[in-house]
Design a protein around this motif. Sequence first.
Motif, PDB file in Angstrom:
ATOM      1  N   MET A   1       0.828  -1.201   0.000  1.00  0.00           N
ATOM      2  CA  MET A   1       0.000   0.000   0.000  1.00  0.00           C
ATOM      3  C   MET A   1       0.868   1.259   0.000  1.00  0.00           C
ATOM      4  N   ALA A   2       1.933   1.266   0.785  1.00  0.00           N
ATOM      5  CA  ALA A   2       2.827   2.427   0.836  1.00  0.00           C
ATOM      6  C   ALA A   2       3.488   2.661  -0.515  1.00  0.00           C
ATOM      7  N   LEU A   3       3.916   1.598  -1.161  1.00  0.00           N
ATOM      8  CA  LEU A   3       4.527   1.745  -2.486  1.00  0.00           C
ATOM      9  C   LEU A   3       3.530   2.316  -3.487  1.00  0.00           C
ATOM     10  N   GLU A   4       2.307   1.861  -3.419  1.00  0.00           N
ATOM     11  CA  GLU A   4       1.273   2.371  -4.333  1.00  0.00           C
ATOM     12  C   GLU A   4       0.978   3.846  -4.053  1.00  0.00           C
ATOM     13  N   LEU A   5       0.875   4.207  -2.798  1.00  0.00           N
ATOM     14  CA  LEU A   5       0.553   5.590  -2.434  1.00  0.00           C
ATOM     15  C   LEU A   5       1.677   6.561  -2.760  1.00  0.00           C
ATOM     16  N   THR A   6       2.905   6.083  -2.798  1.00  0.00           N
ATOM     17  CA  THR A   6       4.048   6.981  -2.994  1.00  0.00           C
ATOM     18  C   THR A   6       4.668   6.850  -4.378  1.00  0.00           C
ATOM     19  N   ARG A   7       4.030   6.151  -5.278  1.00  0.00           N
ATOM     20  CA  ARG A   7       4.658   5.888  -6.586  1.00  0.00           C
ATOM     21  C   ARG A   7       4.942   7.160  -7.377  1.00  0.00           C
ATOM     22  N   THR A   8       4.239   8.250  -7.100  1.00  0.00           N
ATOM     23  CA  THR A   8       4.495   9.512  -7.807  1.00  0.00           C
ATOM     24  C   THR A   8       5.219  10.526  -6.918  1.00  0.00           C
ATOM     25  N   GLN A   9       5.722  10.065  -5.788  1.00  0.00           N
ATOM     26  CA  GLN A   9       6.402  10.950  -4.848  1.00  0.00           C
ATOM     27  C   GLN A   9       7.846  10.500  -4.655  1.00  0.00           C
ATOM     28  N   SER A  10       8.648  11.415  -4.205  1.00  0.00           N
ATOM     29  CA  SER A  10      10.037  11.086  -3.885  1.00  0.00           C
ATOM     30  C   SER A  10      10.115  10.730  -2.398  1.00  0.00           C
ATOM     31  N   VAL A  11       9.756   9.497  -2.098  1.00  0.00           N
ATOM     32  CA  VAL A  11       9.726   9.020  -0.713  1.00  0.00           C
ATOM     33  C   VAL A  11      10.444   7.676  -0.658  1.00  0.00           C
ATOM     34  N   ASP A  12      11.346   7.535   0.283  1.00  0.00           N
ATOM     35  CA  ASP A  12      11.961   6.228   0.516  1.00  0.00           C
ATOM     36  C   ASP A  12      10.967   5.374   1.297  1.00  0.00           C
ATOM     37  N   VAL A  13      10.781   4.141   0.851  1.00  0.00           N
ATOM     38  CA  VAL A  13       9.907   3.209   1.547  1.00  0.00           C
ATOM     39  C   VAL A  13      10.751   2.001   1.936  1.00  0.00           C
ATOM     40  N   GLU A  14      10.819   1.750   3.229  1.00  0.00           N
ATOM     41  CA  GLU A  14      11.592   0.617   3.736  1.00  0.00           C
ATOM     42  C   GLU A  14      10.649  -0.389   4.375  1.00  0.00           C
ATOM     43  N   TYR A  15      10.964  -1.651   4.165  1.00  0.00           N
ATOM     44  CA  TYR A  15      10.175  -2.734   4.755  1.00  0.00           C
ATOM     45  C   TYR A  15      10.984  -3.388   5.858  1.00  0.00           C
ATOM     46  N   TRP A  16      10.447  -3.357   7.067  1.00  0.00           N
ATOM     47  CA  TRP A  16      11.051  -4.015   8.211  1.00  0.00           C
ATOM     48  C   TRP A  16      10.128  -5.158   8.619  1.00  0.00           C
ATOM     49  N   PRO A  17      10.337  -6.359   8.096  1.00  0.00           N
ATOM     50  CA  PRO A  17       9.447  -7.474   8.445  1.00  0.00           C
ATOM     51  C   PRO A  17       9.332  -7.627   9.960  1.00  0.00           C
ATOM     52  N   THR A  18       8.109  -7.633  10.436  1.00  0.00           N
ATOM     53  CA  THR A  18       7.855  -7.660  11.875  1.00  0.00           C
ATOM     54  C   THR A  18       6.804  -8.711  12.189  1.00  0.00           C
ATOM     55  N   ILE A  19       7.090  -9.524  13.165  1.00  0.00           N
ATOM     56  CA  ILE A  19       6.129 -10.550  13.592  1.00  0.00           C
ATOM     57  C   ILE A  19       4.917  -9.858  14.201  1.00  0.00           C
ATOM     58  N   ASP A  20       3.748 -10.345  13.880  1.00  0.00           N
ATOM     59  CA  ASP A  20       2.502  -9.800  14.412  1.00  0.00           C
ATOM     60  C   ASP A  20       2.257 -10.385  15.804  1.00  0.00           C
ATOM     61  N   PRO A  21       2.398  -9.582  16.865  1.00  0.00           N
ATOM     62  CA  PRO A  21       2.240 -10.130  18.211  1.00  0.00           C
ATOM     63  C   PRO A  21       0.791 -10.489  18.551  1.00  0.00           C
ATOM     64  N   THR A  22      -0.159 -10.021  17.766  1.00  0.00           N
ATOM     65  CA  THR A  22      -1.560 -10.324  18.075  1.00  0.00           C
ATOM     66  C   THR A  22      -1.888 -11.801  17.858  1.00  0.00           C
ATOM     67  N   VAL A  23      -1.006 -12.528  17.181  1.00  0.00           N
ATOM     68  CA  VAL A  23      -1.261 -13.964  16.975  1.00  0.00           C
ATOM     69  C   VAL A  23      -0.638 -14.811  18.079  1.00  0.00           C
ATOM     70  N   ALA A  24       0.038 -14.184  19.025  1.00  0.00           N
ATOM     71  CA  ALA A  24       0.660 -14.924  20.129  1.00  0.00           C
ATOM     72  C   ALA A  24      -0.410 -15.596  20.980  1.00  0.00           C
ATOM     73  N   THR A  25      -0.095 -16.783  21.446  1.00  0.00           N
ATOM     74  CA  THR A  25      -1.008 -17.528  22.307  1.00  0.00           C
ATOM     75  C   THR A  25      -0.274 -17.918  23.581  1.00  0.00           C
ATOM     76  N   GLY A  26      -1.030 -18.434  24.514  1.00  0.00           N
ATOM     77  CA  GLY A  26      -0.438 -18.878  25.776  1.00  0.00           C
ATOM     78  C   GLY A  26      -0.913 -18.024  26.930  1.00  0.00           C
ATOM     79  N   SER A  27      -0.104 -18.001  27.951  1.00  0.00           N
ATOM     80  CA  SER A  27      -0.450 -17.232  29.146  1.00  0.00           C
ATOM     81  C   SER A  27      -0.290 -15.734  28.863  1.00  0.00           C
TER      82      SER A  27
END
Length: 120
Positions: A70-96
């Motif tokens: 989505m960020a790449l699509e929104l910035t395709r006509t702009q001079s913006v650096d877009v970096e991807y930092w893969p991050t684990i989604d903590p909302t899927v954590a289970t347990g105590s």
Amino acid sequence: MAEGLINLLYPKQVYTRSCGVFAGERDPFVDSVMDEVGMDITDHQPKTFEDLAEDGFDLMVTLAPEAHHMALELTRTQSVDVEYWPTIDPTVATGSRSQIMDAYRAVRDTLKRKIEQRMD
């Protein structure tokens, strides 16, 4: 978390806004792990890309594949650096509650390290 961490680490030095792909509610686990590092984010309300009616950013950092596309699509006509930092989604954590909190802490601490590396 990322916006809160930047504001904590670099107060008034970096203009930061955060948003996500999907609308959602505040996450009490995020509030708790941010409170542990002295950051009260209880006034923060989650926003989507559509809610963030701003441009002129120098850098956009995305944490999930959907957000990156989505960020790449929104910035395709702009001079913006877009970096991807893969991050684990903590909302899927289970347990105590302790195990779930550890998952959120891991994300917080990883983001903190990446922000410090990027800003230094």
